[in-house]
Design a protein around this motif. Structure first.
Motif, mmCIF file in Angstrom:
data_model
loop_
_atom_site.group_PDB
_atom_site.id
_atom_site.type_symbol
_atom_site.label_atom_id
_atom_site.label_comp_id
_atom_site.label_asym_id
_atom_site.label_seq_id
_atom_site.Cartn_x
_atom_site.Cartn_y
_atom_site.Cartn_z
ATOM 1 N N VAL A 1 70.292 64.364 16.999
ATOM 2 C CA VAL A 1 70.276 62.905 17.111
ATOM 3 C C VAL A 1 69.729 62.271 15.842
ATOM 4 O O VAL A 1 70.344 61.378 15.244
ATOM 5 C CB VAL A 1 69.447 62.453 18.329
ATOM 6 C CG1 VAL A 1 69.300 60.930 18.343
ATOM 7 C CG2 VAL A 1 70.091 62.925 19.621
ATOM 8 N N THR A 2 68.552 62.714 15.408
ATOM 9 C CA THR A 2 67.852 62.018 14.335
ATOM 10 C C THR A 2 68.356 62.385 12.943
ATOM 11 O O THR A 2 68.372 61.537 12.049
ATOM 12 C CB THR A 2 66.344 62.305 14.405
ATOM 13 O OG1 THR A 2 66.121 63.721 14.276
ATOM 14 C CG2 THR A 2 65.765 61.817 15.722
ATOM 15 N N GLU A 3 68.757 63.640 12.752
ATOM 16 C CA GLU A 3 69.154 64.068 11.416
ATOM 17 C C GLU A 3 70.660 64.266 11.250
ATOM 18 O O GLU A 3 71.168 64.207 10.129
ATOM 19 C CB GLU A 3 68.413 65.357 11.036
ATOM 20 C CG GLU A 3 66.899 65.160 10.985
ATOM 21 C CD GLU A 3 66.185 66.320 10.335
ATOM 22 O OE1 GLU A 3 66.706 66.852 9.328
ATOM 23 O OE2 GLU A 3 65.113 66.711 10.822
ATOM 24 N N MET A 4 71.376 64.491 12.345
ATOM 25 C CA MET A 4 72.829 64.691 12.247
ATOM 26 C C MET A 4 73.614 63.501 12.788
ATOM 27 O O MET A 4 74.832 63.463 12.691
ATOM 28 C CB MET A 4 73.228 65.972 12.989
ATOM 29 C CG MET A 4 72.541 67.218 12.449
ATOM 30 S SD MET A 4 72.974 67.588 10.733
ATOM 31 C CE MET A 4 74.459 68.555 10.984
ATOM 32 N N GLY A 5 72.907 62.541 13.409
ATOM 33 C CA GLY A 5 73.521 61.267 13.746
ATOM 34 C C GLY A 5 74.307 61.198 15.034
ATOM 35 O O GLY A 5 74.984 60.197 15.284
ATOM 36 N N VAL A 6 74.237 62.211 15.898
ATOM 37 C CA VAL A 6 75.073 62.190 17.094
ATOM 38 C C VAL A 6 74.480 61.248 18.144
ATOM 39 O O VAL A 6 73.312 60.872 18.094
ATOM 40 C CB VAL A 6 75.285 63.600 17.682
ATOM 41 C CG1 VAL A 6 75.815 64.557 16.629
ATOM 42 C CG2 VAL A 6 74.014 64.133 18.306
ATOM 43 N N ASP A 7 75.321 60.875 19.102
ATOM 44 C CA ASP A 7 74.990 59.812 20.051
ATOM 45 C C ASP A 7 74.793 60.280 21.483
ATOM 46 O O ASP A 7 74.488 59.459 22.360
ATOM 47 C CB ASP A 7 76.109 58.768 20.032
ATOM 48 C CG ASP A 7 76.379 58.265 18.627
ATOM 49 O OD1 ASP A 7 75.534 57.533 18.097
ATOM 50 O OD2 ASP A 7 77.421 58.637 18.042
ATOM 51 N N GLY A 8 74.986 61.558 21.740
ATOM 52 C CA GLY A 8 74.811 62.030 23.105
ATOM 53 C C GLY A 8 75.255 63.467 23.245
ATOM 54 O O GLY A 8 75.741 64.100 22.301
ATOM 55 N N PHE A 9 75.099 63.983 24.475
ATOM 56 C CA PHE A 9 75.369 65.385 24.742
ATOM 57 C C PHE A 9 75.987 65.553 26.124
ATOM 58 O O PHE A 9 75.643 64.844 27.064
ATOM 59 C CB PHE A 9 74.077 66.211 24.685
ATOM 60 C CG PHE A 9 73.317 66.059 23.402
ATOM 61 C CD1 PHE A 9 73.627 66.834 22.302
ATOM 62 C CD2 PHE A 9 72.301 65.118 23.293
ATOM 63 C CE1 PHE A 9 72.934 66.688 21.107
ATOM 64 C CE2 PHE A 9 71.600 64.958 22.108
ATOM 65 C CZ PHE A 9 71.923 65.744 21.010
ATOM 66 N N ARG A 10 76.890 66.503 26.206
ATOM 67 C CA ARG A 10 77.388 66.969 27.500
ATOM 68 C C ARG A 10 76.871 68.390 27.664
ATOM 69 O O ARG A 10 77.137 69.255 26.828
ATOM 70 C CB ARG A 10 78.917 66.923 27.537
ATOM 71 C CG ARG A 10 79.546 67.451 28.835
ATOM 72 C CD ARG A 10 79.938 68.898 28.692
ATOM 73 N NE ARG A 10 80.659 69.412 29.851
ATOM 74 C CZ ARG A 10 80.956 70.692 30.045
ATOM 75 N NH1 ARG A 10 80.606 71.612 29.149
ATOM 76 N NH2 ARG A 10 81.612 71.082 31.119
#
Length: 753
Positions: free
Chosen positions: A381-390
């Protein structure tokens, strides 16, 4: 057996006559001592390999590894030729072995050798002959192969009852990939100009795709970028997503993963990626720019490009098990670091508790395992920028001791984490263990894959439901599953197809699976497909069958995108992608799985794409189609108009008897007069009202359009009986009119007055 190691193992077993003693005897072989490399004490946190410049100006990397029961840890550094140098990590703080090594710079390849007892009967499987991947490695260079050397035990031990108990002393380093030191600073970590879309759950439309499969055959993406993160970031790939109108891509696993031995022996590879071994590392094979750290920057650039187009990035993550399988599996990382500390073991600690069907289950109740998972999630989230997880097989993560527990440490930690509780969280709410089916049971922070939606819609359109009660619940947000604890309709991720199973086109083209290409005698994959081939199995030249299949596809897509909840599409379903009847294409890294972009040249499939795009646009434009609260069913006005009403083909409201009667026709009225919530200006949300009529029967049927107070007249918006939707919009019918519903069709009508 022919190798010296194997001969020694046999001799040890024959000399002692006891499997446990043979294991210990074989495990006494040690490699030659490594060359000395100086190390400083360093720090126990953060875990992993972190490059830094010390206060004295000396550049180097701090290495920290949790290995609770180990007796010693060696850091192994590899040069470009593969020559190995070893560093003993002498510092031990709170079960973390650590050291700072001057002169180790970004791009350095490394691994660990961990010393300890070999006693599988107590769950101890330390073996310093095996090079181990750092669980916190930010990048991985090289691919996994599975020769006998990468197994902690002598793989071909002749006596099966102790097959996993004889320690193998051969060096695995030449056969396994290495971690790579990655520089955390610099422009690649700048998110200053990144704008996360932050789409509300109710407004989301998810598109499940495979990084390689989505772009591998795309003609407008340069050949060298196809199948990579850079390929997905290419304008041609993003253009399709924008035209379709999806708000988020859900990427099949991009954590570094390995291929299973049984696949490699058949000349196949794991394509889907549900076999993780590196929870911080982007899968190196999807990088066009290089694998000695470049994959990290390439992934970030992909995320930025998708964000710039207004598209969120959700990762499908597999924290329930690893690629090390069970007691007969390879030793690649956690098994050799602290087997008992990382995995759930049975009462017989030589065996693994398997709630995943993959041989092992991570022991998430253990603090260091929970830390590994949450550190990984926060990193993405913080370093790779993704917005969520399944979360794959999320029920396995929610197990406390043995039972699934919605107050488990994993769920509790996620709920209070200031980073993770603010991103999108999707549970696959089941695993393969006892009591593992938990659809509707996850706490309010979570959304869930709703397989009951999938089953009901499939059954309705093949006319296999005994009545329409189930469809009523599924179309309106599944309140029977989710209307508790403050949950909302968007807790239900509605899907008809997913990566696992038939594609949408195959769902209407095959009644039975055809998985022969997987090499398992067509035994793999589910037999519960709820599919109907429309009269012919597989591809056919019968134009009548082909036309019916296209109509059924329009029906399925329209149902999905008109249902309350969060719709999920699978890449290529909007184009008519086929897997030739394979419903378990996890090992098909070829045209069976890749998206065929040539389908857009066919007018019929292009029309399907245009319908999907139009339906998504309708959904975005009309909040009544994406409600943020459950329907009440109560009258909103003095004339008795309600937010949701159900109608029979006679134009009368459904009674309890109607819900229990066999029926193929269902009318759903959605009122836009009083939608819960406020718009951005704080005003009451008002919208058009709609009537959706679904008819799954094989013959046309008369349907009376409800009169006042529901409507004065209706305007046709979508008619799935038509190949080209351009003919449908604008046609009006007065309320009370008896219209003819074509066989197997959906009619969406807007209340025009």
């Amino acid at each position: 057996m022919s190798s010296a190691a194997e001969q020694e193992a046999v001799a040890g077993h024959q000399a002692t006559g006891n499997g446990r003693q043979a294991a210990a005897a074989h495990g006494t072989r040690r490699a030659a001592p490594p060359p000395a490399v100086p190390a400083r004490p360093g720090a126990p946190t953060p875990l992993g390999a972190r490059f830094r410049v010390g206060p004295d100006g000396v550049a180097g990397t701090n290495f920290a590894l949790w290995a609770g029961g180990a007796e010693g840890v060696e850091l192994c550094l590899f040069d470009e030729t593969g020559k190995e140098s070893r560093v003993r990590l002498a510092e031990l703080t709170h079960e973390i072995w650590h050291g700072f090594v001057p002169g180790v710079l970004p791009g350095q390849r490394y691994g660990y050798r961990v010393h300890g007892r070999w006693d599988p009967w107590t769950g101890a499987r330390w073996n310093p002959a095996k090079l181990l991947l750092d669980p916190y490695a930010r990048a991985v260079d090289g691919d996994f192969s599975l020769p006998p050397e990468v197994y902690g035990h002598v793989r071909d031990w002749p006596q099966q009852h102790v097959a996993d108990t004889v320690r193998d002393g051969r060096d695995s380093a030449p056969y396994v990939p290495k971690g790579v030191v990655v520089h955390d600073g610099g422009t690649e970590d700048e998110w200053t100009y990144d704008r996360r879309p932050k789409t509300p759950w109710a407004d989301s439309v998810i598109y499940e795709l495979h990084v390689k499969g989505f772009t591998r055959l795309h003609p407008d993406i340069p050949e060298e970028l196809r199948g990579t993160y850079a390929g997905l970031a290419h304008p041609a790939a993003i253009e399709h997503l924008v035209k379709l109108g999806v708000t988020a891509v859900e990427l099949l696993p991009v954590h570094q993963f390995a291929h299973e031995d049984h696949l490699l022996r058949r000349g196949l590879r794991n394509y889907w990626g549900y076999n993780s071994i590196g929870y911080f590392a982007p899968h190196a094979a999807y990088a066009a720019s290089g694998t000695t750290g470049q994959q990290v920057g390439e992934f970030k650039r992909m995320v930025r490009a998708l964000h710039a187009a207004g598209i969120e990035v959700i990762l499908d993550v597999v924290y329930n098990h690893t690629a090390e399988a069970g007691e007969l599996g390879p030793t690649l990382s956690l098994k050799g670091i602290d087997n008992r500390g990382y995995y759930r073991l049975q009462d017989d600690p030589r065996r693994y508790a398997d709630y995943t069907g993959c041989g092992n289950t991570l022991h998430v109740v253990q603090p260091h395992v929970l830390r590994l998972i949450t550190d990984s999630l926060r990193y993405w989230v913080t370093e790779m920028g993704v917005d969520g997880f399944r979360f794959d097989l999320a029920a396995a993560l929610a197990r406390s001791m043995h039972d699934v527990d919605m107050l488990s440490p994993f769920l509790a930690v996620i709920a209070q984490d200031p980073v993770l509780r603010r991103v999108k969280l999707i549970a696959e709410p089941w695993d393969v263990g006892s009591g593992g089916y938990q659809v509707g049971a996850f706490p309010p922070l979570w959304t869930e894959w709703n397989d009951r939606y999938r089953n009901a819609v499939r059954d309705f359109w093949r006319h296999a439901l005994p009545d329409v009660r189930e469809m009523g619940y599924r179309l309106s947000g599944s309140s029977d599953l989710y209307a508790w604890g403050g949950r909302r309709p968007y807790a239900s991720v509605n899907f008809i197809t997913a990566h696992d199973g038939f594609t949408l086109r195959d769902l209407v083209s095959y009644s039975h699976k055809h998985n022969e290409a997987n090499g398992e005698g067509n035994r793999d994959g589910t037999d519960d497909n709820r599919a109907w081939n429309c009269g012919a199995e597989g591809e056919t030249d019968d134009e009548g069958v082909r036309a019916l299949r296209r109509r059924q596809l329009r029906n399925l897509l329209t149902t999905l995108l008109l249902s309350t909840g969060v719709p999920m599409l699978v890449a290529g379903d909007e184009l008519g992608r086929t897997q030739r009847g394979n419903n378990n294409a996890y090992c098909q890294d070829n045209e069976i799985s890749w998206v065929d972009w040539g389908l857009l040249a066919d007018p019929g499939w292009k029309a399907l794409f245009e319908l999907a795009s139009r339906l998504i646009e309708l959904r975005h434009r009309h909040p009544v189609l994406r409600r943020r609260a459950f329907f009440s069913g109560r009258a909103q006005t003095a004339d008795g108009l309600r937010d949701l009403a159900w109608f029979t083909s006679r134009g009368t409201e459904m009674t309890e008897q109607d819900w229990y009667a066999p029926a193929a026709t269902l009318g759903m009225y959605l009122s836009g007069r009083d939608i819960p919530g406020r718009d951005e200006r704080g005003d009451q949300i008002l919208d058009d009202s709609f009537l959706a009529v679904l008819h799954a029967g094989e013959q046309p049927v008369s349907f009376v359009l409800p009169g006042p107070p529901w409507a004065e007249r209706y305007e046709v918006v979508v008619d799935t009986s038509l190949e080209e939707q351009g003919e449908a919009p604008g046609v009006e019918h007065p309320a009370g009119t008896e219209i003819t519903m074509p066989a197997r069709a959906v009619l969406l009508l807007r209340v025009a007055g």
